[in-house]
Every structure is written in structure tokens, then in C-alpha cells.
Enzyme design. Structure first.
Site, PDB file in Angstrom:
ATOM      1  N   ASP A 124      -4.201  -4.748  -4.444  1.00 25.59           N
ATOM      2  CA  ASP A 124      -3.156  -4.574  -3.194  1.00 25.59           C
ATOM      3  C   ASP A 124      -1.804  -4.922  -3.085  1.00 25.59           C
ATOM      4  O   ASP A 124      -0.716  -5.076  -3.982  1.00 25.59           O
ATOM      5  CB  ASP A 124      -3.535  -6.294  -2.211  1.00 25.59           C
ATOM      6  CG  ASP A 124      -4.100  -6.266  -1.197  1.00 25.59           C
ATOM      7  OD1 ASP A 124      -4.412  -4.818  -0.691  1.00 25.59           O
ATOM      8  OD2 ASP A 124      -4.657  -7.083  -0.466  1.00 25.59           O
ATOM      9  N   GLU A 143      -2.938  -0.712   3.546  1.00 27.24           N
ATOM     10  CA  GLU A 143      -3.361  -0.287   4.212  1.00 27.24           C
ATOM     11  C   GLU A 143      -2.797  -0.032   5.278  1.00 27.24           C
ATOM     12  O   GLU A 143      -1.586   0.648   5.074  1.00 27.24           O
ATOM     13  CB  GLU A 143      -2.921  -2.073   5.310  1.00 27.24           C
ATOM     14  CG  GLU A 143      -2.993  -3.381   4.406  1.00 27.24           C
ATOM     15  CD  GLU A 143      -3.133  -4.622   5.369  1.00 27.24           C
ATOM     16  OE1 GLU A 143      -2.440  -4.366   6.462  1.00 27.24           O
ATOM     17  OE2 GLU A 143      -3.309  -5.522   4.752  1.00 27.24           O
ATOM     18  N   LYS A 155      -4.240  -0.548  -3.871  1.00 29.51           N
ATOM     19  CA  LYS A 155      -5.109  -0.581  -2.032  1.00 29.51           C
ATOM     20  C   LYS A 155      -4.077  -0.573  -1.142  1.00 29.51           C
ATOM     21  O   LYS A 155      -2.930  -1.485  -1.024  1.00 29.51           O
ATOM     22  CB  LYS A 155      -5.770  -2.626  -1.725  1.00 29.51           C
ATOM     23  CG  LYS A 155      -6.690  -1.767  -0.518  1.00 29.51           C
ATOM     24  CD  LYS A 155      -7.174  -2.576  -0.163  1.00 29.51           C
ATOM     25  CE  LYS A 155      -7.436  -3.949   0.169  1.00 29.51           C
ATOM     26  NZ  LYS A 155      -6.546  -4.483   1.129  1.00 29.51           N
ATOM     27  N   ASP A 179      -3.678  -8.979  -1.293  1.00 32.33           N
ATOM     28  CA  ASP A 179      -2.680  -9.781  -0.918  1.00 32.33           C
ATOM     29  C   ASP A 179      -3.154 -11.288   0.346  1.00 32.33           C
ATOM     30  O   ASP A 179      -2.277 -12.660   1.109  1.00 32.33           O
ATOM     31  CB  ASP A 179      -1.703  -9.583  -0.448  1.00 32.33           C
ATOM     32  CG  ASP A 179      -2.874  -7.936   0.838  1.00 32.33           C
ATOM     33  OD1 ASP A 179      -3.685  -8.957   1.463  1.00 32.33           O
ATOM     34  OD2 ASP A 179      -1.703  -7.495   1.739  1.00 32.33           O
ATOM     35  N   SER A 180      -4.728 -11.186   0.362  1.00 35.32           N
ATOM     36  CA  SER A 180      -4.875 -12.836   0.763  1.00 35.32           C
ATOM     37  C   SER A 180      -4.571 -13.662  -0.206  1.00 35.32           C
ATOM     38  O   SER A 180      -4.620 -15.250   1.221  1.00 35.32           O
ATOM     39  CB  SER A 180      -6.749 -12.728   0.761  1.00 35.32           C
ATOM     40  OG  SER A 180      -7.740 -12.244  -0.436  1.00 35.32           O
ATOM     41  N   GLU A 224     -11.874  -3.370   7.158  1.00 31.68           N
ATOM     42  CA  GLU A 224     -12.290  -4.323   7.827  1.00 31.68           C
ATOM     43  C   GLU A 224     -12.659  -4.707   8.853  1.00 31.68           C
ATOM     44  O   GLU A 224     -12.134  -4.204   9.694  1.00 31.68           O
ATOM     45  CB  GLU A 224     -11.071  -5.627   6.879  1.00 31.68           C
ATOM     46  CG  GLU A 224     -11.416  -6.309   7.869  1.00 31.68           C
ATOM     47  CD  GLU A 224      -9.939  -7.852   6.665  1.00 31.68           C
ATOM     48  OE1 GLU A 224      -9.379  -6.541   5.912  1.00 31.68           O
ATOM     49  OE2 GLU A 224      -9.972  -8.852   6.895  1.00 31.68           O
TER      50      GLU A 224
HETATM   51  O1  KIV Z   1      -6.463  -9.382   1.045  1.00 34.14           O
HETATM   52  C1  KIV Z   1      -7.902  -9.190   1.147  1.00 34.14           C
HETATM   53  O2  KIV Z   1      -8.201  -9.646   1.138  1.00 34.14           O
HETATM   54  C2  KIV Z   1      -8.369  -8.252   1.428  1.00 34.14           C
HETATM   55  C3  KIV Z   1      -9.582  -8.849   1.645  1.00 34.14           C
HETATM   56  C4  KIV Z   1      -9.682  -8.995   2.692  1.00 34.14           C
HETATM   57  C5  KIV Z   1     -10.221  -7.141   1.696  1.00 34.14           C
HETATM   58  O3  KIV Z   1      -7.401  -6.825   1.757  1.00 34.14           O
END
Ligand code: KIV
Length: 275
Positions: A95, A126, A124, A56-57, A193
Site C-alpha cells: 500500500d 486509493e 496500491k 496500511d490496515s 472494497e
Molecule cells: O490495507 C488493507 O489491508 C487493504 C485491504 C483492506 C484491501 O487495503
């Protein structure tokens, strides 16, 4: 039944959760990168990355937001589908964006979309102990899960900024307990992280599941960086753990090969990238 696609290149079999577990057991470092489109996916695959994350970056590096909070499930599905088209060997993780896993049923429904529509092989999310029930529920439906601990960008408005986590003893102990609980709940991979290198090493040694780090020191089982940081595309100040792999290379392809090689040879991260 094996499809023609699976037999496409038997010298480079696709990475699976079993491959990642074997790599941990044998001490082979897992090289991982984020990716957001099909063209870069081809380059990242050719460079030898083992894991690709549609993070989600994308909210920050593609959409121009200050945080990952505005990213929606539709956004991740869209980018994941594009990345899946360009990949053959790497294991594709996606994500679950902000507030898309607030209940067991919502999490399952959204994880299914990432897998069926996006082509992801793992989702993934959080969170610490608060996500154990969700991870357990997803795992009970055979959804592969990566649990993201340490700095959690989706919580940035609550925590007050992008800061190193787990520096104090109580926070470090809590993170260790959370990692163990998430593994026991069925998480197949843990991502850490922005934490002290010593804590990254301890958690990695205590878990059976592979641990991938970003700013978590040299001793995690693998390393991940944001693609645009590796290629020095992201403007402005970078986190301490970022290395610009374009330095000394004249193409994106060469820089990506250099990143994978540096992770495998353990020359990245160096002490100056660690907390
Ligand atoms: O969203 C993302 O790119 C991430 C990485 C920083 C691991 O979660």
C-alpha cells in the site's frame, strides 16, 4: 539470466501480473490475504495464496490506531521487507499510505522505495478519477499499479465512516467510469472494497484487468481479507464480509488453507457476506 532462487521450486513458479491476467481469463479465482511479517508470510505462501498485500490496515491491526491515516511510508517499507523475506510464490503488493502520492514525482519516488527497499512487485493506491494522472505516470515508468475503489479507508475522515459505497445509481455509475479510466491509465489490478455485489459483478465483467474484491460480492476475479480477520485475532465487531476461518480448525495454517480453498471453490463469500 535465471538465478538459483528463481529455479528454487519450478513446480510453484512465482505469481506475476501475467499469471493474474491468465487467472481472470480462465476463471480461476485469485486468493489474496494481507500480511505484515515474515512468519505469517511463510504460512500464507504455504496455504496457496496468490497475492499478498502489505496493507496500511497495519495501522489498525498492528499499531492499534482507529484508522489507516497515521501509517507512514517507512512503516509499510519495514513490514514489506519482512513479508518479502517469507514469501516465494505469491505476488507481493504494498500500500501507498495516506498522502504519499499527492504528485506524480512524490508517487514515483515512494513507489520506488516500496519496490527497492520493501521488495514489493506492485503498489496500491486509493482513488478514483483524481488518481488517473498518477497511475498513468507510474505505469509509464513500468511500476505495476493496483487502484483501490469503493470504500477508501484513507478518506474516512472526509466520507464520515466505514460505509458501503456505490449504493445510489449516480455513485455506482461514477465508480464504473473511474474503474475504466484507471484501467485505461495503466492500472494492472483493480481492488473494490465494500460495494453492492451486483456492482462488483458489473465492474469485473467490464474490465480486462483482474478485479480483487473485499466485501464486493462473489463475482470479482479474486477475494482478499485482512489476515487477522481470517484468523479471528481482530477484537470487536467485524464487517459483514468477514468470515472467521478458525471455526472448525485447530491451527492458523489449517485456517489459511481453508480460506484459500473456499475462495478457489467459490464457497466464500457466501450470500450472508455480501451487500
Ligand atoms: O490495507 C488493507 O489491508 C487493504 C485491504 C483492506 C484491501 O487495503
Amino acid at each position: 539470466m535465471y538465478t538459483q532462487l528463481q529455479q528454487r521450486d519450478s513446480s510453484r513458479p512465482p505469481v506475476t501480473v501475467a499469471t493474474l491476467a491468465r487467472m481472470k481469463a480462465e476463471g480461476e479465482k485469485i486468493a489474496s490475504l494481507t500480511c505484515y511479517d515474515a512468519s505469517y508470510a511463510v504460512l500464507v505462501d504455504e496455504a496457496g495464496a496468490d497475492v499478498v498485500l502489505v496493507g496500511d490496515s497495519l495501522g489498525m491491526v498492528i499499531q492499534g490506531h482507529d484508522t489507516t491515516v497515521p501509517v507512514t511510508l517507512d512503516h509499510v517499507v519495514y513490514h514489506c521487507r519482512a513479508v518479502a523475506k517469507g514469501l516465494y510464490r505469491p505476488f507481493l503488493m504494498a500500500d501507498m499510505p495516506f498522502m504519499t502520492y499527492t504528485s506524480r514525482e512524490t508517487a514515483l519516488q515512494n513507489a520506488v522505495r516500496l519496490m527497492q527497499e520493501g521488495g514489493a512487485k506492485m503498489v496500491k493506491l486509493e482513488g478514483g478519477a483524481g488518481q488517473v494522472e498518477i497511475v498513468e505516470f507510474l505505469a509509464s515508468h513500468d511500476i505495476p499499479v493496483c487502484a483501490h475503489l469503493g470504500l477508501k479507508p484513507q478518506s474516512v475522515h472526509k466520507t464520515g465512516g466505514f460505509r458501503v459505497q456505490g449504493r445510489e445509481d449516480a455513485a455506482a455509475q461514477r465508480m464504473k467510469r473511474d474503474a475504466k479510466a484507471l484501467e485505461e491509465a495503466g492500472a494492472d489490478v483493480i481492488l473494490l472494497e465494500c460495494i453492492p455485489a451486483a456492482l462488483g459483478a458489473e465492474i469485473t465483467a467490464e474490465l480486462h484487468a483482474p478485479v480483487i474484491g473485499i466485501g464486493a460480492g462473489p463475482d470479482t476475479d479474486g477475494q482478499i481479507l485482512v489476515l487477522y480477520d481470517v484468523l479471528d485475532i481482530t477484537p470487536g465487531r467485524k464487517p459483514r464480509f468477514v468470515q472467521n476461518f478458525m471455526k472448525g480448525h485447530d491451527s492458523h495454517s489449517a485456517a489459511l488453507h481453508a480460506f484459500v480453498e473456499a475462495v478457489k471453490q467459490r464457497s466464500y463469500p457466501a450470500p450472508e457476506h455480501c451487500f
